[in-house]
Design a protein around this motif. Structure first.
Motif, mmCIF file in Angstrom:
data_model
loop_
_atom_site.group_PDB
_atom_site.id
_atom_site.type_symbol
_atom_site.label_atom_id
_atom_site.label_comp_id
_atom_site.label_asym_id
_atom_site.label_seq_id
_atom_site.Cartn_x
_atom_site.Cartn_y
_atom_site.Cartn_z
ATOM 1 N N ARG A 299 0.843 -1.193 0.000
ATOM 2 C CA ARG A 299 0.000 0.000 0.000
ATOM 3 C C ARG A 299 0.880 1.246 0.000
ATOM 4 O O ARG A 299 2.089 1.179 0.185
ATOM 5 C CB ARG A 299 -0.902 0.025 1.245
ATOM 6 C CG ARG A 299 -1.647 -1.263 1.553
ATOM 7 C CD ARG A 299 -2.762 -1.532 0.554
ATOM 8 N NE ARG A 299 -3.635 -2.624 1.009
ATOM 9 C CZ ARG A 299 -3.474 -3.903 0.720
ATOM 10 N NH1 ARG A 299 -2.432 -4.271 -0.031
ATOM 11 N NH2 ARG A 299 -4.309 -4.820 1.152
ATOM 12 N N LEU A 300 0.258 2.400 -0.157
ATOM 13 C CA LEU A 300 0.999 3.655 -0.060
ATOM 14 C C LEU A 300 1.635 3.817 1.319
ATOM 15 O O LEU A 300 2.703 4.415 1.449
ATOM 16 C CB LEU A 300 0.063 4.839 -0.347
ATOM 17 C CG LEU A 300 -0.405 4.981 -1.796
ATOM 18 C CD1 LEU A 300 -1.476 6.069 -1.891
ATOM 19 C CD2 LEU A 300 0.759 5.305 -2.723
ATOM 20 N N ALA A 301 0.983 3.260 2.350
ATOM 21 C CA ALA A 301 1.562 3.331 3.694
ATOM 22 C C ALA A 301 2.907 2.617 3.758
ATOM 23 O O ALA A 301 3.822 3.050 4.470
ATOM 24 C CB ALA A 301 0.590 2.733 4.713
ATOM 25 N N ASP A 302 3.060 1.533 2.999
ATOM 26 C CA ASP A 302 4.344 0.825 2.960
ATOM 27 C C ASP A 302 5.399 1.673 2.265
ATOM 28 O O ASP A 302 6.567 1.688 2.681
ATOM 29 C CB ASP A 302 4.184 -0.509 2.241
ATOM 30 C CG ASP A 302 3.210 -1.437 2.949
ATOM 31 O OD1 ASP A 302 3.434 -1.725 4.139
ATOM 32 O OD2 ASP A 302 2.231 -1.862 2.325
ATOM 33 N N LEU A 303 5.000 2.387 1.220
ATOM 34 C CA LEU A 303 5.943 3.261 0.530
ATOM 35 C C LEU A 303 6.322 4.455 1.406
ATOM 36 O O LEU A 303 7.455 4.943 1.344
ATOM 37 C CB LEU A 303 5.342 3.723 -0.798
ATOM 38 C CG LEU A 303 5.053 2.594 -1.805
ATOM 39 C CD1 LEU A 303 4.317 3.133 -3.028
ATOM 40 C CD2 LEU A 303 6.335 1.891 -2.228
ATOM 41 N N ALA A 304 5.393 4.916 2.234
ATOM 42 C CA ALA A 304 5.711 5.962 3.202
ATOM 43 C C ALA A 304 6.679 5.434 4.260
ATOM 44 O O ALA A 304 7.592 6.147 4.702
ATOM 45 C CB ALA A 304 4.438 6.495 3.860
ATOM 46 N N ASP A 305 6.508 4.181 4.643
ATOM 47 C CA ASP A 305 7.450 3.551 5.576
ATOM 48 C C ASP A 305 8.842 3.454 4.944
ATOM 49 O O ASP A 305 9.862 3.591 5.643
ATOM 50 C CB ASP A 305 6.972 2.156 5.967
ATOM 51 C CG ASP A 305 5.753 2.174 6.875
ATOM 52 O OD1 ASP A 305 5.419 3.247 7.419
ATOM 53 O OD2 ASP A 305 5.120 1.109 7.028
ATOM 54 N N ASP A 306 8.901 3.209 3.629
ATOM 55 C CA ASP A 306 10.196 3.175 2.945
ATOM 56 C C ASP A 306 10.902 4.524 3.056
ATOM 57 O O ASP A 306 12.123 4.581 3.250
ATOM 58 C CB ASP A 306 10.015 2.833 1.462
ATOM 59 C CG ASP A 306 9.537 1.405 1.226
ATOM 60 O OD1 ASP A 306 9.516 0.614 2.185
ATOM 61 O OD2 ASP A 306 9.199 1.102 0.069
ATOM 62 N N GLN B 283 0.880 10.497 2.963
ATOM 63 C CA GLN B 283 0.737 9.380 3.898
ATOM 64 C C GLN B 283 1.804 9.435 4.981
ATOM 65 O O GLN B 283 1.532 9.109 6.151
ATOM 66 C CB GLN B 283 0.815 8.050 3.152
ATOM 67 C CG GLN B 283 0.352 6.855 3.963
ATOM 68 C CD GLN B 283 -1.123 6.909 4.304
ATOM 69 O OE1 GLN B 283 -1.956 7.090 3.412
ATOM 70 N NE2 GLN B 283 -1.454 6.756 5.576
ATOM 71 N N ALA B 284 3.010 9.848 4.607
ATOM 72 C CA ALA B 284 4.070 9.993 5.613
ATOM 73 C C ALA B 284 3.710 11.052 6.639
ATOM 74 O O ALA B 284 3.988 10.887 7.841
ATOM 75 C CB ALA B 284 5.390 10.339 4.929
ATOM 76 N N SER C 190 -0.835 15.995 -7.389
ATOM 77 C CA SER C 190 -1.307 14.777 -6.733
ATOM 78 C C SER C 190 -2.747 14.965 -6.280
ATOM 79 O O SER C 190 -3.423 15.931 -6.647
ATOM 80 C CB SER C 190 -0.379 14.436 -5.565
ATOM 81 O OG SER C 190 -0.620 13.127 -5.102
ATOM 82 N N THR C 191 -3.228 14.038 -5.474
ATOM 83 C CA THR C 191 -4.612 14.075 -5.034
ATOM 84 C C THR C 191 -4.743 13.330 -3.707
ATOM 85 O O THR C 191 -3.762 12.776 -3.193
ATOM 86 C CB THR C 191 -5.549 13.488 -6.103
ATOM 87 O OG1 THR C 191 -6.916 13.682 -5.730
ATOM 88 C CG2 THR C 191 -5.275 12.010 -6.351
ATOM 89 N N THR C 192 -5.953 13.303 -3.164
ATOM 90 C CA THR C 192 -6.182 12.811 -1.806
ATOM 91 C C THR C 192 -6.536 11.334 -1.721
ATOM 92 O O THR C 192 -6.538 10.766 -0.630
ATOM 93 C CB THR C 192 -7.346 13.576 -1.168
ATOM 94 O OG1 THR C 192 -8.529 13.329 -1.959
ATOM 95 C CG2 THR C 192 -7.080 15.070 -1.122
ATOM 96 N N GLY D 57 -7.276 11.747 7.333
ATOM 97 C CA GLY D 57 -5.956 11.857 7.941
ATOM 98 C C GLY D 57 -5.297 13.188 7.667
ATOM 99 O O GLY D 57 -4.578 13.735 8.529
ATOM 100 N N LEU D 58 -5.516 13.739 6.476
ATOM 101 C CA LEU D 58 -4.895 15.028 6.128
ATOM 102 C C LEU D 58 -5.419 16.158 6.993
ATOM 103 O O LEU D 58 -4.722 17.164 7.202
ATOM 104 C CB LEU D 58 -5.147 15.338 4.649
ATOM 105 C CG LEU D 58 -4.386 14.464 3.643
ATOM 106 C CD1 LEU D 58 -4.870 14.745 2.223
ATOM 107 C CD2 LEU D 58 -2.874 14.705 3.748
#
Length: 291
Positions: A87-94, A121-122, A138-140, A223-224
């Motif tokens: 997910r995008l959350a995993d890419l934010a973790d990266d 997301q980060a 980008s977008t939400t 979240g934003l």
């Protein structure tokens, strides 16, 4: 170029400027390599007193290619997320893993397209690691905003031709549809850059996994609303891939966010807009130093 290692990943990165300066991390979008951030653009930020870091996301460029089954995109889009590899959350973790590996406590972060989603997301998941946030074109994640033109999406979804020259010409044709109509573009230079990107790394399946990550991730709007770091949202008025309503919704969701709509800009970063964006990001970063 160097790499950092953490968990089961290696991320390729490079830097510009003085390591003693505040870190500014550039995060690129779906299927795009870090070299899409032009060196000249990076050096403009370094000239403003930032230590600039750009990197390849997982599955793209020279970072780790994950040996995983391909996602079933229609199923993911319909809500069955079982084949989405991350997910995008995993890419934010990266992104945070990169900061840890480089010994960076907090950083200014700038993301373009899917990279904008990653830095959003980060900011939601790791607010203590960010100094400021900039989301570009980008977008939400709200499906009612940021929709692209169907003909552009259809062009980008075409399978890759079997030859190097065919791939380059296909990507050039796609870039003609997404580039900024308000600015002059050197077609020969565009072809040269596309060829260099292809020769550095050609991973056509990366886009499928990245797209699955986007489709499998929830709307970030709630979240934003809790993001407190100084935030800048940049969008082109003529973006045919992520409509300007995506940027407007992002800025509306984040308290006290600044929205910069660049007239005539599409889904790219033409050299003529670099000074405008660098000045706006620098100004937003100074808001962080004041707080």
């Amino acid at each position: 170029m160097p790499r950092v290692k953490f968990a089961d990943l290696e991320l390729e990165y490079d830097t510009f400027g003085d390591p003693a300066d505040p870190a500014l991390v550039l995060v690129m979008g779906l299927g795009a390599q870090m070299t899409t951030w032009d060196e000249g653009f990076c050096r403009l930020f370094a000239d403003q007193g930032f230590h600039v870091v750009r990197y390849d996301n997982r599955d793209v460029g020279l970072s780790t290619w994950l040996d995983l089954p391909l996602p079933d995109l229609p199923a993911v889009a319909a809500g069955d997320l079982t084949t989405a590899p991350y997910r995008l959350a995993d890419l934010a973790d990266d992104l945070v893993g990169l900061l840890d590996a480089l010994g960076i406590d907090r950083a200014h972060v700038v993301g373009a397209s899917m990279g904008g989603m990653i830095v959003q997301q980060a900011a939601i998941d790791h607010p203590e690691r960010l100094l400021s946030l900039c989301s570009i074109m980008s977008t939400t994640g709200d499906p009612s905003v940021g929709q692209g033109k169907p003909e552009v999406i259809a062009t980008l979804a075409q399978p890759s031709p079997p030859t190097r020259e065919g791939i380059i010409e296909q990507r050039l044709a796609a870039s003609r549809m997404t580039r900024s109509p308000g600015f002059d573009v050197d077609d020969d230079l565009a072809r040269e850059r596309i060829a260099a990107s292809h020769d550095r790394s050609h991973r056509p399946l990366a886009s499928l996994r990245h797209l699955a990550a986007v489709l499998a991730s929830p709307d970030r709007t709630p979240g934003l609303r809790g993001v407190t770091v100084p935030t800048l949202v940049v969008h082109g008025s003529a973006d045919p891939l992520v409509g300007v309503s995506g940027g407007e919704a992002t800025a509306a969701a984040v308290p006290d966010a600044e929205l910069l709509v660049v007239d005539g800009m599409g889904h790219d970063l033409p050299e003529q807009v670099w000074p405008t964006i660098v000045e706006a990001v620098t100004r937003n970063a100074k808001r962080a130093s004041r707080t």
